[in-house]
Design a protein around this motif. Structure first.
Motif, PDB file in Angstrom:
ATOM      1  N   ASP A   1      10.081   1.520  -7.095  1.00  0.00           N
ATOM      2  CA  ASP A   1      11.184   0.809  -7.124  1.00  0.00           C
ATOM      3  C   ASP A   1      12.455   1.508  -6.270  1.00  0.00           C
ATOM      4  N   THR A   2      13.211   0.622  -5.915  1.00  0.00           N
ATOM      5  CA  THR A   2      14.321   1.151  -4.967  1.00  0.00           C
ATOM      6  C   THR A   2      15.704   0.130  -5.530  1.00  0.00           C
ATOM      7  N   ALA A   3      16.903   0.530  -5.057  1.00  0.00           N
ATOM      8  CA  ALA A   3      17.937   0.151  -5.578  1.00  0.00           C
ATOM      9  C   ALA A   3      17.838  -1.362  -5.231  1.00  0.00           C
ATOM     10  N   THR A   4      17.490  -1.915  -4.386  1.00  0.00           N
ATOM     11  CA  THR A   4      17.286  -3.249  -3.695  1.00  0.00           C
ATOM     12  C   THR A   4      16.076  -4.082  -4.570  1.00  0.00           C
ATOM     13  N   GLY A   5      15.144  -3.445  -4.832  1.00  0.00           N
ATOM     14  CA  GLY A   5      13.979  -4.018  -5.631  1.00  0.00           C
ATOM     15  C   GLY A   5      12.873  -3.248  -5.436  1.00  0.00           C
ATOM     16  N   ARG A   6      11.619  -3.893  -5.828  1.00  0.00           N
ATOM     17  CA  ARG A   6      10.257  -2.950  -5.777  1.00  0.00           C
ATOM     18  C   ARG A   6       9.749  -3.347  -4.525  1.00  0.00           C
ATOM     19  N   THR A   7       9.355  -2.427  -3.597  1.00  0.00           N
ATOM     20  CA  THR A   7       9.020  -2.428  -2.352  1.00  0.00           C
ATOM     21  C   THR A   7       7.447  -1.605  -2.081  1.00  0.00           C
ATOM     22  N   ALA A   8       6.986  -1.971  -1.026  1.00  0.00           N
ATOM     23  CA  ALA A   8       5.886  -1.217  -0.304  1.00  0.00           C
ATOM     24  C   ALA A   8       5.827  -1.522   0.842  1.00  0.00           C
ATOM     25  N   CYS A   9       5.508  -0.230   1.606  1.00  0.00           N
ATOM     26  CA  CYS A   9       5.321  -0.481   3.294  1.00  0.00           C
ATOM     27  C   CYS A   9       3.821  -0.706   3.423  1.00  0.00           C
ATOM     28  N   VAL A  10       3.538  -1.720   4.255  1.00  0.00           N
ATOM     29  CA  VAL A  10       2.123  -2.012   4.648  1.00  0.00           C
ATOM     30  C   VAL A  10       2.099  -2.410   5.979  1.00  0.00           C
ATOM     31  N   SER A  11       0.946  -2.656   6.548  1.00  0.00           N
ATOM     32  CA  SER A  11       0.665  -3.032   7.880  1.00  0.00           C
ATOM     33  C   SER A  11      -0.476  -4.176   7.632  1.00  0.00           C
ATOM     34  N   ASP A  12      -0.566  -5.065   8.575  1.00  0.00           N
ATOM     35  CA  ASP A  12      -1.565  -6.069   8.884  1.00  0.00           C
ATOM     36  C   ASP A  12      -2.922  -5.555   9.524  1.00  0.00           C
ATOM     37  N   PRO A  13      -3.786  -6.371   9.725  1.00  0.00           N
ATOM     38  CA  PRO A  13      -4.965  -5.679  10.232  1.00  0.00           C
ATOM     39  C   PRO A  13      -5.121  -5.115  11.529  1.00  0.00           C
ATOM     40  N   GLU A  14      -3.972  -5.761  12.559  1.00  0.00           N
ATOM     41  CA  GLU A  14      -3.823  -5.186  13.623  1.00  0.00           C
ATOM     42  C   GLU A  14      -2.933  -4.073  13.746  1.00  0.00           C
ATOM     43  N   GLY A  15      -2.364  -3.671  12.791  1.00  0.00           N
ATOM     44  CA  GLY A  15      -1.424  -2.630  12.664  1.00  0.00           C
ATOM     45  C   GLY A  15       0.034  -2.686  12.705  1.00  0.00           C
ATOM     46  N   ALA A  16       0.459  -4.081  12.570  1.00  0.00           N
ATOM     47  CA  ALA A  16       1.751  -4.266  12.558  1.00  0.00           C
ATOM     48  C   ALA A  16       2.223  -3.879  11.144  1.00  0.00           C
ATOM     49  N   VAL A  17       3.499  -2.949  11.259  1.00  0.00           N
ATOM     50  CA  VAL A  17       4.109  -2.589   9.899  1.00  0.00           C
ATOM     51  C   VAL A  17       5.167  -3.423   9.514  1.00  0.00           C
ATOM     52  N   PHE A  18       5.178  -3.539   8.277  1.00  0.00           N
ATOM     53  CA  PHE A  18       6.381  -4.392   7.626  1.00  0.00           C
ATOM     54  C   PHE A  18       6.547  -3.908   5.996  1.00  0.00           C
ATOM     55  N   THR A  19       7.446  -4.259   5.384  1.00  0.00           N
ATOM     56  CA  THR A  19       7.695  -4.003   3.850  1.00  0.00           C
ATOM     57  C   THR A  19       7.601  -5.238   3.084  1.00  0.00           C
ATOM     58  N   ILE A  20       6.954  -5.315   1.864  1.00  0.00           N
ATOM     59  CA  ILE A  20       7.247  -6.371   1.076  1.00  0.00           C
ATOM     60  C   ILE A  20       8.171  -6.023   0.088  1.00  0.00           C
ATOM     61  N   VAL A  21       8.923  -6.853  -0.471  1.00  0.00           N
ATOM     62  CA  VAL A  21       9.761  -6.385  -1.603  1.00  0.00           C
ATOM     63  C   VAL A  21      10.129  -7.642  -2.421  1.00  0.00           C
ATOM     64  N   THR A  22       9.937  -7.333  -3.850  1.00  0.00           N
ATOM     65  CA  THR A  22      10.471  -8.299  -4.690  1.00  0.00           C
ATOM     66  C   THR A  22      11.828  -7.766  -5.243  1.00  0.00           C
ATOM     67  N   THR A  23      12.921  -8.636  -4.700  1.00  0.00           N
ATOM     68  CA  THR A  23      14.356  -8.435  -4.747  1.00  0.00           C
ATOM     69  C   THR A  23      14.769  -8.247  -6.077  1.00  0.00           C
ATOM     70  N   ALA A  24      15.147  -7.056  -6.612  1.00  0.00           N
ATOM     71  CA  ALA A  24      15.840  -6.957  -8.051  1.00  0.00           C
ATOM     72  C   ALA A  24      17.044  -7.989  -8.386  1.00  0.00           C
ATOM     73  N   ALA A  25      16.757  -8.678  -9.717  1.00  0.00           N
ATOM     74  CA  ALA A  25      17.841  -9.376  -9.969  1.00  0.00           C
ATOM     75  C   ALA A  25      19.307  -9.066 -10.066  1.00  0.00           C
ATOM     76  N   GLY A  26      20.242  -9.807  -9.934  1.00  0.00           N
ATOM     77  CA  GLY A  26      21.429  -9.385 -10.196  1.00  0.00           C
ATOM     78  C   GLY A  26      22.148  -9.042  -9.073  1.00  0.00           C
TER      79      GLY A  26
END
Length: 259
Positions: A234-259
């Motif tokens: 959990d972060t101030a902006t929502g619930r996040t995870a830092c991830v990568s795809d099978p070729e190694g591209a890194v990105f973040t997924i986030v469920t933005t906090a309501a409000g």
């Protein structure tokens, strides 16, 4: 859920994200299963290229690298401009470099790919027929871009000069962060992480994608051959995870906090 590109973007606004990979078909399968994307052919000036679609609206681009090009596999944000050639010259004159273009992408628009003085890669998009990402706020759409760099003061000046961002510092003895604004509205951020910057990646832009459930998406991503680099939290902006795809591209997924 909102339509994001019914009109031309303000110059400097993030307007698109793209990814260049070696396995175009397998990458489409991965993101199709993760985000529900469907795909249509896009401009082929730089080789095979598809546009990811949701509900018939353009979301992102994925292209195929030539077999002999061993570039880092990374999501790249594009910033809107009214004149890609002028912006390319501004990038050079303020200490950045231009690696690709400016060149026309069919009738879609004109583009260039550059890097800031610290080496982070980004794109520039002068829209014609293609205005950019056309949907926001739903599962599988880009929601934010954050620059990960060693320290923010120098690159903050670069982005302010090139794109007209208003730079708001939130720095302290143990915290180095900038918010980049256009007309007072936050559009991106920069985080100085010092020695924590990955040696194998250097300075880079991080794309955040909205998901309906961060924990569930992280689980699905792993099943699809991706990797969770930082588990859901959990972060101030929502619930996040830092991830990568099978070729190694890194990105973040986030469920933005309501409000």
């Amino acid at each position: 859920m909102t339509e994001a590109a019914t009109r031309r973007r303000t110059p400097g606004a993030p307007c698109w994200v793209s990814l260049m990979v070696h396995g175009l078909a397998t990458t489409q399968e991965f993101y199709g299963a993760l985000f529900g994307w469907e795909f249509q052919p896009g401009p082929q000036q730089l080789g095979p290229y598809v546009r990811a679609m949701l509900d018939g609206k353009e979301i992102a681009g994925i292209g195929q690298l030539p077999p002999d090009r061993h570039l880092p596999i990374a999501w790249t944000p594009y910033f809107a401009t009214e004149d890609a050639d002028v912006t390319a010259e501004s990038i050079r004159s303020h200490g950045g470099t231009v690696g690709v273009g400016p060149l026309d992408a069919g009738d879609a628009g004109r583009m260039a790919i550059g890097s800031d003085p610290a080496g982070a890669v980004f794109g520039v998009w002068q829209a014609a027929a293609h205005l950019g990402t056309a949907l926001a706020g739903t599962h599988g759409t880009p929601v934010w871009n954050e620059l990960m760099t060693r320290e923010t003061s120098m690159v903050g000046k670069f982005y302010a000069a090139v794109f007209g961002f208003e730079v708001e510092a939130e720095s302290s003895a143990d915290f180095d962060r900038l918010t980049l604004r256009l007309d007072g509205r936050p559009v991106a951020s920069a985080r100085g992480v010092g020695q924590a910057l990955p040696r194998d990646r250097g300075a880079h832009w991080m794309t955040y994608f909205e998901v309906g459930d961060t924990d569930e998406s992280a689980r699905v991503l792993t099943e699809l051959g991706g990797h969770v680099l930082r588990p859901p939290h959990d972060t101030a902006t929502g619930r996040t995870a830092c991830v990568s795809d099978p070729e190694g591209a890194v990105f973040t997924i986030v469920t933005t906090a309501a409000g």
